[in-house]
Design a protein around this motif. Structure first.
Motif, mmCIF file in Angstrom:
data_model
loop_
_atom_site.group_PDB
_atom_site.id
_atom_site.type_symbol
_atom_site.label_atom_id
_atom_site.label_comp_id
_atom_site.label_asym_id
_atom_site.label_seq_id
_atom_site.Cartn_x
_atom_site.Cartn_y
_atom_site.Cartn_z
ATOM 1 N N MET A 23 1.094 -1.115 -0.071
ATOM 2 C CA MET A 23 0.106 -0.014 -0.353
ATOM 3 C C MET A 23 1.126 1.438 0.035
ATOM 4 O O MET A 23 0.243 2.238 -0.783
ATOM 5 C CB MET A 23 -0.889 -0.106 1.120
ATOM 6 C CG MET A 23 -2.117 -1.372 1.308
ATOM 7 S SD MET A 23 -2.508 -1.510 -0.036
ATOM 8 C CE MET A 23 -4.116 -0.078 0.054
ATOM 9 N N ALA A 24 1.753 0.930 0.741
ATOM 10 C CA ALA A 24 3.225 2.238 0.785
ATOM 11 C C ALA A 24 4.493 1.817 1.311
ATOM 12 O O ALA A 24 4.022 1.150 2.046
ATOM 13 C CB ALA A 24 2.217 3.585 1.392
ATOM 14 N N SER A 25 5.611 2.794 0.751
ATOM 15 C CA SER A 25 7.077 2.750 1.310
ATOM 16 C C SER A 25 7.811 3.585 1.087
ATOM 17 O O SER A 25 6.965 4.819 0.889
ATOM 18 C CB SER A 25 7.549 1.655 0.487
ATOM 19 O OG SER A 25 7.439 1.659 -0.713
ATOM 20 N N THR A 26 8.305 3.822 1.849
ATOM 21 C CA THR A 26 9.385 4.864 2.284
ATOM 22 C C THR A 26 10.880 4.639 2.844
ATOM 23 O O THR A 26 11.170 2.977 3.088
ATOM 24 C CB THR A 26 9.390 5.513 3.742
ATOM 25 O OG1 THR A 26 10.282 6.577 3.505
ATOM 26 C CG2 THR A 26 9.402 4.909 4.873
ATOM 27 N N ALA A 27 11.239 5.311 2.184
ATOM 28 C CA ALA A 27 13.591 4.863 2.329
ATOM 29 C C ALA A 27 14.028 6.457 2.655
ATOM 30 O O ALA A 27 13.739 7.057 2.278
ATOM 31 C CB ALA A 27 13.981 4.435 1.493
ATOM 32 N N GLN A 28 14.191 6.807 4.036
ATOM 33 C CA GLN A 28 14.219 7.246 4.368
ATOM 34 C C GLN A 28 16.113 7.314 4.907
ATOM 35 O O GLN A 28 16.510 6.653 5.439
ATOM 36 C CB GLN A 28 13.810 7.657 5.958
ATOM 37 C CG GLN A 28 11.754 8.202 5.643
ATOM 38 C CD GLN A 28 11.704 8.173 6.659
ATOM 39 O OE1 GLN A 28 12.237 8.026 8.310
ATOM 40 N NE2 GLN A 28 10.291 7.771 6.929
ATOM 41 N N ARG A 29 16.946 8.599 5.270
ATOM 42 C CA ARG A 29 18.044 8.016 5.080
ATOM 43 C C ARG A 29 17.826 9.271 6.695
ATOM 44 O O ARG A 29 17.722 11.018 6.779
ATOM 45 C CB ARG A 29 19.049 8.868 4.410
ATOM 46 C CG ARG A 29 20.547 9.246 4.601
ATOM 47 C CD ARG A 29 21.370 9.989 2.836
ATOM 48 N NE ARG A 29 22.698 10.534 3.643
ATOM 49 C CZ ARG A 29 23.722 10.129 2.873
ATOM 50 N NH1 ARG A 29 23.135 8.839 2.578
ATOM 51 N NH2 ARG A 29 24.801 10.256 3.245
ATOM 52 N N LEU A 30 18.797 9.359 8.085
ATOM 53 C CA LEU A 30 19.314 9.444 8.901
ATOM 54 C C LEU A 30 20.921 9.805 9.032
ATOM 55 O O LEU A 30 21.337 9.355 8.960
ATOM 56 C CB LEU A 30 18.962 9.268 10.209
ATOM 57 C CG LEU A 30 16.834 8.324 10.038
ATOM 58 C CD1 LEU A 30 17.155 7.598 11.178
ATOM 59 C CD2 LEU A 30 16.157 8.926 9.715
ATOM 60 N N GLU A 31 21.369 11.571 9.451
ATOM 61 C CA GLU A 31 22.443 11.459 8.975
ATOM 62 C C GLU A 31 22.766 11.785 10.972
ATOM 63 O O GLU A 31 22.445 13.055 11.783
ATOM 64 C CB GLU A 31 23.090 13.138 8.911
ATOM 65 C CG GLU A 31 22.447 13.195 7.190
ATOM 66 C CD GLU A 31 23.351 12.574 6.552
ATOM 67 O OE1 GLU A 31 24.746 12.034 7.061
ATOM 68 O OE2 GLU A 31 23.291 12.318 5.089
ATOM 69 N N VAL A 32 22.902 10.461 11.516
ATOM 70 C CA VAL A 32 23.652 10.364 12.540
ATOM 71 C C VAL A 32 24.141 9.570 13.451
ATOM 72 O O VAL A 32 24.023 8.090 12.183
ATOM 73 C CB VAL A 32 21.834 9.851 13.518
ATOM 74 C CG1 VAL A 32 20.702 11.505 13.792
ATOM 75 C CG2 VAL A 32 21.428 8.149 13.669
#
Length: 162
Positions: free
Chosen positions: A56-65
């Motif tokens: 139904m939905a998807s995401t790819a997220q980048r965290l600078e930590v």
């Protein structure tokens, strides 16, 4: 991926690990986090499926930590919750391969560490009824979330698909 009755199966060597759909009327979100040793970047991936196994939905997220693996996995779960709420795909069951994080969330024990505070935020969503359960699943049964997390390491802005 091979579509099989009762869920999706992922071939891993000679072993099959089955992803199981949620019961009717619910959504299921699989989350994962990937770290690069010695770098300050974390990739977060999440995929939301319905009771038929349809994405139904998807995401790819980048965290600078620069954080621990456990905290990264907890952040992936929390980011997944925010994503599912923003998408309106609730009520939702969450699955993660981070067994110690899942156990901490489900323990209900107060914990004032960074990890404990993130797990407390996740637990609040369970109390609010947005999330109905947080469970463990082997990484081999959530290849899509892992692939999205790895992809997030190479993107310059968060990606969302509906």
């Amino acid at each position: 991926m091979i579509l099989a009755s009762g869920g999706l199966e992922t071939a891993v060597g000679l072993e099959f690990v089955k992803w199981r759909p949620p019961v009717g009327g619910f959504y299921k979100i699989n989350t994962d986090a990937t770290l690069v040793e010695g770098k300050t970047v974390v990739g977060v991936g999440a995929v939301i499926r319905n009771h038929l196994g349809q994405v139904m939905a998807s995401t790819a997220q980048r965290l600078e930590v620069s954080i621990s693996t456990k905290l990264a996995e907890a952040m992936a779960i929390l980011r997944g919750i925010v994503f599912t709420v923003d998408s309106g795909l609730v009520p939702t069951v969450i699955e993660s391969n981070a067994l110690s994080v899942v156990s901490l969330i489900n323990s209900g024990s107060p914990n004032l560490t960074e990890l404990g505070l993130v797990c407390g935020d996740i637990a609040k969503h369970i109390q609010d009824g947005v999330i109905t359960a947080v469970g463990f699943i082997p990484r081999k049964a959530k290849v899509v979330a892992h692939t999205l997390a790895k992809m997030a390491l190479s993107i310059d802005q968060d990606r969302f698909w509906m």
